[in-house]
Structure formats: C-alpha cells, structure tokens
Design a protein around this motif. Structure first.
Motif, short mmCIF file in Angstrom:
data_model
loop_
_atom_site.label_atom_id
_atom_site.label_comp_id
_atom_site.label_asym_id
_atom_site.label_seq_id
_atom_site.Cartn_x
_atom_site.Cartn_y
_atom_site.Cartn_z
N GLU A 98 10.94 40.64 52.31
CA GLU A 98 11.37 39.74 53.38
C GLU A 98 11.73 38.33 52.55
OE1 GLU A 98 8.67 38.59 56.31
OE2 GLU A 98 6.90 39.30 55.39
N THR A 99 12.36 37.23 53.20
CA THR A 99 12.44 35.84 52.58
C THR A 99 12.17 35.13 53.66
OG1 THR A 99 15.00 35.92 53.46
CG2 THR A 99 14.37 36.39 51.08
N ARG A 100 11.51 34.07 53.45
CA ARG A 100 11.01 33.23 54.31
C ARG A 100 10.60 31.82 53.51
NH1 ARG A 100 7.16 35.90 56.20
NH2 ARG A 100 5.17 34.71 55.16
N GLU A 101 11.07 30.75 53.88
CA GLU A 101 10.77 29.40 53.40
C GLU A 101 10.76 29.27 52.04
OE1 GLU A 101 6.84 28.62 55.24
OE2 GLU A 101 7.81 28.03 57.31
N GLU A 102 12.01 29.78 51.56
CA GLU A 102 12.37 29.47 50.19
C GLU A 102 11.36 30.62 49.32
OE1 GLU A 102 12.77 25.69 48.65
OE2 GLU A 102 14.51 25.43 49.68
N PHE A 154 3.49 40.55 46.67
CA PHE A 154 3.78 39.53 45.81
C PHE A 154 4.99 38.64 45.97
CE2 PHE A 154 5.76 42.74 43.37
CZ PHE A 154 6.97 42.09 42.81
N ALA A 155 5.10 37.33 45.47
CA ALA A 155 6.15 36.58 45.83
C ALA A 155 6.77 35.96 44.55
CB ALA A 155 5.80 35.26 46.79
N LEU A 156 8.28 35.70 44.80
CA LEU A 156 8.88 34.91 43.80
C LEU A 156 9.47 33.89 44.62
CD1 LEU A 156 9.34 38.12 42.84
CD2 LEU A 156 11.03 37.06 41.28
N ASP A 157 9.79 32.73 43.98
CA ASP A 157 10.39 31.76 44.70
C ASP A 157 11.82 31.94 44.70
OD1 ASP A 157 8.11 29.60 44.73
OD2 ASP A 157 7.99 30.19 42.80
N THR A 217 14.14 18.07 40.19
CA THR A 217 12.84 17.91 39.84
C THR A 217 12.31 19.10 39.32
OG1 THR A 217 12.23 18.97 41.99
CG2 THR A 217 12.27 16.78 42.48
N HIS A 218 11.21 19.68 39.14
CA HIS A 218 10.59 21.00 38.49
C HIS A 218 10.84 21.99 39.86
CE1 HIS A 218 9.18 19.61 34.74
NE2 HIS A 218 8.54 18.67 35.34
N GLN A 219 11.19 21.59 40.84
CA GLN A 219 11.15 22.70 41.87
C GLN A 219 12.44 23.14 42.46
OE1 GLN A 219 8.22 23.70 42.77
NE2 GLN A 219 7.57 22.04 41.19
#
Length: 434
Positions: free
Chosen positions: A64-68, A42-45, A116-118
C-alpha cells in the motif's frame, strides 16, 4: 515494523524509460537488502508516481502507498536475511504546485536537480537515508537520437526496436540514494584519460561541444590540485554534466552538474572546485546526518575558496586568508539567523558552508598546514565509501594531530558566538542589526 530503518540497502538496479512529449515514465527498481530485525512489513520512500506491482524474492507481495511511503508486506523475513524487492511503477515528472520536486524539463528531455536530500524518492522507490549507502546500476532508455545520462561508468549501450537505446551505468562504490543524477537530452559524451589514470567523462549539449571544450580542459588541473592536498581521487571516473536549462550546481558520485549556460559564460573555477571537492566530502565520505552536513559543505567551500585564491595568487597564504577573513566578517550574522554550523536551525543556508570552512581554517591555523593535511588525508582514508559524523571528525583530528583540538572545534561548530580566529586577533565579525 513499518519503518525504513529495519533493513540495510545493499544494491539498487533502477530502470527508467523516457518517451518524448510525455511526462510519464515507466520504471522498475530492484533493491537487494538485509533485514536488521525480523520483518513482516517494511517501507520504501516513494512519492512520485503509481506502483503497479511489488515482488519480494520473486513472490508477489501485498503493498500500500501512503504519505510518500510504499509499505510492503512480504513473507516473514528473519533477522540477517538478505532479500530482493522489485517494484514496477510509473513516475510522473511533476514538481507539484509549489515547484519543490526534482524535475527540470527541457524541450526534449529532463534532468534531476534535488532541492534537498529528500527529493530523490520522487524519481524511484528507495531508502532515502543519507547514512545508508548502496551500489547502483541505472539504466536509462530513450530515443536513440538522445542520450540517457546517469552518474557512474557507462558499461553497456543496447540498441532497441523503434529507434531507441538503453544506456546502463554502474557505480561500484556505495552512495546514498539521494545523490544520484538521471537525465535525458541532446548530449554528447567526451572522454579522455586524466591525472593518475582517472577517466575524465564530460556530458555536454551536442551543439556546444566546440564552445565548451576549452573550459572543460581545466578540470584536469583542478583534479591535480585537490589530490595534492587530499590524496588519491576516490573513484575511477569524474567529469561535468552540463545540462540545458537551469540545473544545479550540485554533485553526484563521479559527476558534477553545472548547467551549460554557467560553463559557457566563464571558467566558474570556484563552483567547479567546490563541486569537485564533494567527491571526497559528500560522495565518498558522506555526512551521517543533516546536522553533519558542514563536513561536506564546509570542506567544499574551504577548498573551493582556497583553489580560487591560489589560482589568482599561486602559493599566497595572504590571498587565502583574505578570503577567510571575508567569511569571518559574516559569521556572527549567520549564526544569529541560522544557528551554528553543526547545529543549524531547520532552515539553513550559508552557515554550514561558510561557518564550516572557518572551523577548518581555525584547525589549520592551530595545528599548522602539515598536520592539517595529515588530518584531512586520514579522514578521507578511514571513512572512504562510508559515513562520517562530527564526533568522528573531532576524534580523528585529535588522534592524528596529537593535539587536543576538541574544545577548539566544538566552539567553532556549536557556539552561538563567533570564536576568535587563531593567528588573526584583529579579525572582527559583525552581528545582525537589531
């Protein structure tokens, strides 16, 4: 699966440690979640720093981390299983070369000002989905001479070695991860019991406490005015955070961020009423998608303008109408450049605010003030602590008013051309020049 939609966030515990003269902060985020399907990944931001360690249910997990994104590979999780993921990380307060990050630095401290919301995933690992709300505990550690700030109720202050202190804030009502506020600086907390037993909590620069007390006292009346129209305030605490530096204005649950310079220069009544309304529409009742954001911005603009008109001319329907007429005059221009309120173009500014407010005013003109208030109270009651879509609002308006207002609201929210305003056939809206 490796998306962030494969689980529901339930509760966050976020800890950040601030040290003077450093832009790096150690952090730990613990997320309790429930798998919505079998998960082996699964992924977290997260795009703001370096991950040191990840555990799932106490067992170290590969990541692993990739593209935020932070991708986590735990032991296999069954559908419906509740699990706990803990991330130890270091975050750097760096807004990047284009300055789009959330960090606002002061001489000794910082505040968050999301663009922004991001952007909140640059502060801590999270599921950055406005429709997935969770409860929060935020702990801010800083030198004892400074105050760690977060939205929610301050539940514990712990003195630490080295003349430091940890302040823990708790939010028992769920909120999206994007809607938080975290700050550190030379601030003081001012508290008193407000209307209906709400704890009024303001956080202001210590050096400006005396200067700001009088204008802060206006919040009690603003709260009374809005509860008279919308029903009980949805949380137990409310107040203004007045940071040093250029931050906000914006709302987070239980707290409006309006910088100290703005407050010191005048009462800022429209801005304060706008941000306060977001406690109902935005914090408690959260738009389901960004296209539904007119429900937050349109409501805040509507009630902010109404409050400002009512303050200048108490009880005057004409003063409020004059304000709406001004927005009406701009509406076609905004639709031409930004699209309609509920289907804005990717880059949008005023249409969800002004156009959304006009849609609400058109509804009020059609069903009358009393039925309109019933609709509004029904919406904030039915969707308290939840999410609201445009379709949900239209359905509630139709059911509660007993009128088929779907076509009316659909025109106002989706049409390319500004509809005529009920009760005001003489109002005109200008198109953008060719």
């Amino acid at each position: 699966m490796a998306g962030t939609g494969d689980y529901d966030a339930l509760d966050y515990a976020v800890s950040l440690e601030y040290r003077s003269a450093s832009k790096d902060m150690a952090g730990t985020t613990t997320l309790k979640a429930r798998a919505t399907q079998p998960l082996s990944r699964f992924a977290l931001d997260f795009g703001g720093g370096t991950v040191d360690k990840v555990t799932v249910d106490g067992q170290q997990a590969r990541f692993e981390t990739r593209e935020e994104k932070l991708y986590v590979s735990p032991h296999r999780l069954a559908r419906g299983a509740e699990f706990t993921v803990t991330v130890d990380y270091r975050v750097t307060r760096d807004n990047g070369p284009e300055g789009h990050g959330p960090w606002r630095e002061i001489e000794d401290g910082f505040a968050i000002s999301p663009q922004t919301h991001q952007t909140m995933h640059h502060v801590f690992p999270c599921k950055n989905d406005i429709a997935d709300k969770a409860t929060f505990t935020i702990t801010v550690t800083a030198p004892a001479r400074l105050t760690g700030v977060a939205n929610g109720d301050l539940v514990e202050t712990t003195p630490l070695a080295g003349d430091r202190a940890a302040r823990k804030y708790r939010m028992v009502h769920p909120m999206p991860a994007a809607d938080g506020q975290i700050a550190v600086g030379p601030y003081s907390r001012l508290t008193h019991e407000g209307p209906d037993g709400v704890t009024m909590r303001d956080v202001v620069p210590t050096a400006q406490v005396g200067q700001l007390r009088e204008t802060l006292a206006r919040t009690d009346d603003q709260l009374r005015w809005q509860t008279a129209r919308l029903g009980p305030y949805p949380f137990g605490t409310y107040g203004i955070f007045a940071p040093l530096g250029a931050v906000g204005p914006y709302e987070s649950q239980t707290m409006s961020t309006i910088d100290a310079a703005t407050l010191a220069s005048g009462p800022a009544d429209y801005v304060r009423a706008h941000e306060l309304n977001h406690q109902w529409f935005g914090a408690s009742v959260t738009p389901k998608t960004l296209a539904d954001d007119w429900l937050a911005e349109g409501h805040a603009h509507f009630y902010g303008a109404w409050y400002e008109a009512d303050l200048a001319h108490p009880g005057s329907a004409e003063a409020f109408a004059d304000s709406m007429r001004m927005f009406y005059g701009m509406d076609q221009n905004l639709r031409d450049t930004e699209g309609p309120p509920a289907a804005p173009k990717p880059i949008s500014g005023q249409i969800q605010r002004a156009g959304g407010a006009l849609a609400l005013y058109a509804l009020r003109q059609t069903v009358g003030p009393q039925l309109f208030e019933k609709v509004e109270r029904a919406v904030v009651g039915r969707f308290k602590d939840g999410v609201l879509s445009t379709a949900d609002y239209l359905k509630t308006a139709r059911e509660v008013s007993g009128r088929d207002v779907t076509a009316l609201l659909t025109d106002w929210l989706y049409a390319k051309k500004t509809p005529p305003m009920p009760g005001h056939p003489d109002w005109k809206s200008d198109a953008a020049p060719a």
